[in-house]
Design an enzyme around this catalytic site. Sequence first.
Site, PDB file in Angstrom:
ATOM      1  N   ALA A 141       0.962  -1.402   0.032  1.00 35.63           N
ATOM      2  CA  ALA A 141      -0.029   0.011  -0.007  1.00 35.63           C
ATOM      3  C   ALA A 141       1.040   1.330  -0.113  1.00 35.63           C
ATOM      4  O   ALA A 141       2.223   1.306   0.330  1.00 35.63           O
ATOM      5  CB  ALA A 141      -0.784  -0.061   1.154  1.00 35.63           C
ATOM      6  N   PHE A 142       0.176   2.540  -0.468  1.00 32.38           N
ATOM      7  CA  PHE A 142       1.058   3.634  -0.549  1.00 32.38           C
ATOM      8  C   PHE A 142       1.728   4.038   0.615  1.00 32.38           C
ATOM      9  O   PHE A 142       2.939   4.791   0.536  1.00 32.38           O
ATOM     10  CB  PHE A 142       0.296   4.591  -1.220  1.00 32.38           C
ATOM     11  CG  PHE A 142      -0.423   5.742  -0.301  1.00 32.38           C
ATOM     12  CD1 PHE A 142      -1.590   5.333   0.147  1.00 32.38           C
ATOM     13  CD2 PHE A 142       0.349   6.752   0.345  1.00 32.38           C
ATOM     14  CE1 PHE A 142      -2.343   5.948   1.345  1.00 32.38           C
ATOM     15  CE2 PHE A 142      -0.366   7.588   1.183  1.00 32.38           C
ATOM     16  CZ  PHE A 142      -1.941   7.072   1.662  1.00 32.38           C
ATOM     17  N   LYS A 143       1.508   3.558   1.752  1.00 34.97           N
ATOM     18  CA  LYS A 143       2.039   4.115   2.983  1.00 34.97           C
ATOM     19  C   LYS A 143       3.349   3.802   3.141  1.00 34.97           C
ATOM     20  O   LYS A 143       4.090   4.366   4.033  1.00 34.97           O
ATOM     21  CB  LYS A 143       1.038   3.741   4.310  1.00 34.97           C
ATOM     22  CG  LYS A 143      -0.173   4.387   4.346  1.00 34.97           C
ATOM     23  CD  LYS A 143      -0.893   3.885   5.455  1.00 34.97           C
ATOM     24  CE  LYS A 143      -2.393   5.021   5.522  1.00 34.97           C
ATOM     25  NZ  LYS A 143      -3.108   4.325   4.610  1.00 34.97           N
ATOM     26  N   ASP A 144       3.920   2.808   2.456  1.00 33.52           N
ATOM     27  CA  ASP A 144       5.350   2.499   2.375  1.00 33.52           C
ATOM     28  C   ASP A 144       6.368   3.308   2.012  1.00 33.52           C
ATOM     29  O   ASP A 144       7.281   3.380   2.545  1.00 33.52           O
ATOM     30  CB  ASP A 144       5.665   1.144   1.612  1.00 33.52           C
ATOM     31  CG  ASP A 144       4.886  -0.209   2.284  1.00 33.52           C
ATOM     32  OD1 ASP A 144       4.860  -0.327   3.476  1.00 33.52           O
ATOM     33  OD2 ASP A 144       4.396  -1.007   1.494  1.00 33.52           O
TER      34      ASP A 144
ATOM     35  N   LEU B   9       6.703   5.647   5.163  1.00 31.51           N
ATOM     36  CA  LEU B   9       7.127   4.727   6.404  1.00 31.51           C
ATOM     37  C   LEU B   9       8.460   3.969   6.358  1.00 31.51           C
ATOM     38  O   LEU B   9       8.965   4.087   7.425  1.00 31.51           O
ATOM     39  CB  LEU B   9       5.917   3.859   7.014  1.00 31.51           C
ATOM     40  CG  LEU B   9       4.635   4.884   7.477  1.00 31.51           C
ATOM     41  CD1 LEU B   9       3.514   3.900   7.772  1.00 31.51           C
ATOM     42  CD2 LEU B   9       5.123   5.530   9.095  1.00 31.51           C
TER      43      LEU B   9
END
Length: 453
Positions: free
Chosen positions: A109-112, A115
């Site tokens: 998911a794009f949060k990688d 993060l």
Amino acid sequence: MKFVSTRGQTPALGFSDAVATGLAPDGGLYLPETLPQFTAADLTRFAKLGYADLCFEFLRHFATDIAPETLRALVNRSYTQFAHPEIAPIKRLDENLFVLELFHGPTLAFKDFALQLLGNLYEHQCATRGQTINVLGATSGDTGSAAIHGLLGKPGTAIFILYPDGRTSPLQERQMACTGADNVYAIAIDGSFDDAQAALKDIFADQAFRTQHRLSAVNSINLARVLAQCVYYLHAWLHLPADKRNETEFVVPTGNFGNVLAGWMLQKMGVPIHGFKVATNQNDILYRLFTTGDYRVSSVAPSLAPSMDIQVSSNFERFLYLNVGRDSAKVREVMETFKKTGGYKFENFNRDTFSASRCTDTEIPGIIKSVYDRYGYIVDPHTACGFADLSKDRPSIVLATASPAKFPETIRAAIGIEPIDPSLERLKALPLKKHLLKAEPAAIRAFIDQHAV
Ligand SMILES: *Cc1c(COP(=O)(O)O)cnc(C)c1O
């Protein structure tokens, strides 16, 4: 470069301190004191760079308290776990329709994007300051697993993620609880997501406990997250066909306004992006804001796109601050009224280059099917919201925020096929290690006391 609070009542900080602090002491969010302005010559130079080099060239304008070569190494490390050589590839579905795939990171998911970088920034801080850090968060899905994979095995850090037992998807739980890393604690709470969040709030309010363990929160308002996310907009703009890129609208499935805010800030740095569409699910606070000027909470209705199920869009405050000419008194007035009354009605709301769409749960499966039938392309339920109301007049690039393989049940119900990702298949065979706790602050405190670094 210094970073100022949107509420204007606390001193400006350097990059590393602003990242370590998260929420400003006056309740505001940190933003750069000035936005750098990129010229046409800069953009031409940037076009030749790979993703990590581009990220470094961008971040060096902000992270001025980290030595350039240290920053370069840290950024390079942050994008080594992505499964696609282009990191954020663009797929062209049609003459005027593009998809920006943001799901090739370790948790799909794009949060990688943010993060992975934040994990390395924390590690760098631990090393330079000789301190340990304990990260604590509550999640209903993607944020927790992305944060865990950002800190996996990093010396000097431990991460504790609370989630409601039995209420995240089985794959999401496996992403959190099957890492095998000693510094990761996946804590399954006997209760709902709200119970987990209430416990978290109680723990963060305990200043002594917080200081004792140097607790840091995982949330969507960290400055580093917004800046890291600017980079994929820049990369995408540089890689769109030259005859399209100044016309193309970026369509962003969003909840907390974190993702789309980053693109808009990049536009304010001189990158000639035409505009943005805020694509919400049925929890549509942002849709209502951008269509009526009324910013108002409502209750959350759980949806097929759960990572966009929010009540309040926390990053909206950053947009507001920049949009009212950095008038922090105005920001305080809006946020105080909003807190007291649950809403704020803007008289002449300046929506800048934003448009908005919303998508209910009854529409999502049909969209997944029609995109598949028309283009042979499978979108996840969050990305599907971006396809709800595409412009007929101009090119669109839809940000694909998660891999369809994370939501096999929804996809199967829509098109009769289950998308597969090898990394998720591997997870199914690994032992699951979760800690079952009551949703009581005392129990969670005791657990942290025992395991904190
Ligand atoms: C977190 C998330 C979103 C929403 O992102 P915001 O930063 O809240 O705009 C959308 N899609 C997926 C898959 C997510 O994980």
